[in-house]
Design a protein around this motif. Structure first.
Motif, mmCIF file in Angstrom:
data_model
loop_
_atom_site.group_PDB
_atom_site.id
_atom_site.type_symbol
_atom_site.label_atom_id
_atom_site.label_comp_id
_atom_site.label_asym_id
_atom_site.label_seq_id
_atom_site.Cartn_x
_atom_site.Cartn_y
_atom_site.Cartn_z
ATOM 1 N N ASP A 179 0.828 -1.204 0.000
ATOM 2 C CA ASP A 179 0.000 0.000 0.000
ATOM 3 C C ASP A 179 0.862 1.254 0.000
ATOM 4 O O ASP A 179 0.599 2.188 -0.759
ATOM 5 N N CYS A 180 1.894 1.275 0.845
ATOM 6 C CA CYS A 180 2.778 2.440 0.909
ATOM 7 C C CYS A 180 3.488 2.658 -0.421
ATOM 8 O O CYS A 180 3.539 3.773 -0.952
ATOM 9 N N VAL A 181 4.027 1.589 -0.976
ATOM 10 C CA VAL A 181 4.840 1.688 -2.194
ATOM 11 C C VAL A 181 3.983 2.080 -3.390
ATOM 12 O O VAL A 181 4.256 3.076 -4.086
ATOM 13 N N PHE A 182 2.938 1.318 -3.666
ATOM 14 C CA PHE A 182 2.205 1.538 -4.904
ATOM 15 C C PHE A 182 1.261 2.732 -4.826
ATOM 16 O O PHE A 182 0.987 3.374 -5.846
ATOM 17 N N ASN A 183 0.792 3.097 -3.636
ATOM 18 C CA ASN A 183 0.018 4.328 -3.515
ATOM 19 C C ASN A 183 0.909 5.551 -3.703
ATOM 20 O O ASN A 183 0.485 6.566 -4.273
ATOM 21 N N SER A 184 2.163 5.473 -3.219
ATOM 22 C CA SER A 184 3.104 6.569 -3.429
ATOM 23 C C SER A 184 3.363 6.770 -4.917
ATOM 24 O O SER A 184 3.340 7.896 -5.432
ATOM 25 N N LEU A 185 3.603 5.670 -5.631
ATOM 26 C CA LEU A 185 3.822 5.756 -7.075
ATOM 27 C C LEU A 185 2.572 6.267 -7.796
ATOM 28 O O LEU A 185 2.650 7.112 -8.693
ATOM 29 N N LEU A 186 1.421 5.745 -7.396
ATOM 30 C CA LEU A 186 0.167 6.103 -8.058
ATOM 31 C C LEU A 186 -0.152 7.587 -7.883
ATOM 32 O O LEU A 186 -0.581 8.258 -8.833
ATOM 33 N N ASN A 187 0.065 8.116 -6.679
ATOM 34 C CA ASN A 187 -0.227 9.530 -6.432
ATOM 35 C C ASN A 187 0.606 10.436 -7.331
ATOM 36 O O ASN A 187 0.105 11.416 -7.887
ATOM 37 N N ARG A 188 1.903 10.095 -7.491
ATOM 38 C CA ARG A 188 2.761 10.919 -8.332
ATOM 39 C C ARG A 188 2.407 10.734 -9.822
ATOM 40 O O ARG A 188 2.427 11.682 -10.598
#
Length: 279
Positions: A179-188
């Protein structure tokens, strides 16, 4: 079009350790921007949230594929002597940023001194063309990143090259959960690409390999605890190829945007690696 650029630098006087922190390098980047467009420099300085650029810590060693964790230098225990060959990665996420800084790229004078604290340093060259021995140099349009992404690759290996941590509520965590990794990527990605992804199936992504540890980064203002090393994630289940393609595109985008907190100050530098080809 996102860019990951490497600047080759040579200090003409020693750089004290106190001026090798992320905030001083962040300030140096804004000084470079302001030298060609002061309004743009002010705009980037005042931006909040996910900023449209990242910078790396200053590096004195060549990138090596022999390092077990493929990490970079994130702090220096001793000053950097004069005439040391250094390199510095800058990434630009906004489609317009590279063009707005054209005069900077075209008119770099290798004899002009720039200041990092009391030290003078010269920018010798700027690398923007990918080469096999320069893993942090690359540039593809957002459309190309998406089109080149695999719609069948279910294993994604990410290398955390500088300490990385994530904000969860009121606190930080260094744990690179899906969740931390892919949400960070998705937001950017959603903010800068103009190609918003919907309903990424995070519930189908699970870590399958971990080789990580935590490191502490300190400066005069704060203490930062982040993870370095490598994590592989596997996509399970009956997932449509389009969603697999989107997840792979996000992983390919990591080299530009980094992950988590303080990416404009050298933390969270991340890139995708292929364990299968022995990179």
């Amino acid at each position: 079009m996102p860019y990951s650029l490497v600047l080759n630098l040579i200090p003409k006087s020693p750089i004290p350790t106190g001026y090798l922190t992320g905030r001083h390098l962040h300030a140096l980047f804004l000084t470079l921007v302001s030298s060609v467009d002061r309004n743009l420099g002010d705009r980037l300085h005042e931006a909040t949230g996910n900023k449209p650029f990242t910078v790396s810590p200053l590096q004195t060693k060549k990138p090596s594929s022999k390092s077990r964790k493929h990490t970079l230098q994130w702090q220096h225990k001793k000053f950097i002597p004069a005439n040391t060959n250094c390199w510095w990665r800058i990434s630009l996420l906004d489609d317009n940023l590279f063009g707005e800084l054209t005069q900077l790229w075209l008119n770099i004078n290798p004899d002009q001194p720039w200041h990092l604290g009391p030290a003078n340093l010269n920018i010798i060259s700027i690398l923007s063309t990918p080469k096999s021995n320069r893993p942090w140099v690359t540039s593809f349009s957002y459309q190309e990143i998406y089109e080149n992404a695999s719609d069948s690759q279910r294993i994604i290996t990410l290398n955390f090259a500088t300490p990385t941590c994530f904000r969860q509520g009121s606190y930080d965590t260094p744990m690179p959960t899906k969740d931390c990794v892919f949400n960070s990527l998705l937001n950017r990605w959603d903010k800068y690409s103009g190609m918003e992804f919907f309903e990424i199936p995070l519930e189908s992504i699970y870590p399958s390999y971990l080789d990580i540890n935590t490191e502490i980064v300190t400066d005069s203002r704060s203490k930062f605890i982040g993870v370095i090393g490598e994590v592989s994630y596997r996509i399970f289940g009956d997932i449509e190829p389009e969603k697999i393609k989107q997840i792979n595109a996000l992983a390919d985008f990591a080299i530009y945007c980094g992950l988590g907190r303080k990416t404009p100050m050298g933390m969270g530098m991340t890139r995708r690696r292929s364990r299968e080809v022995g990179e």
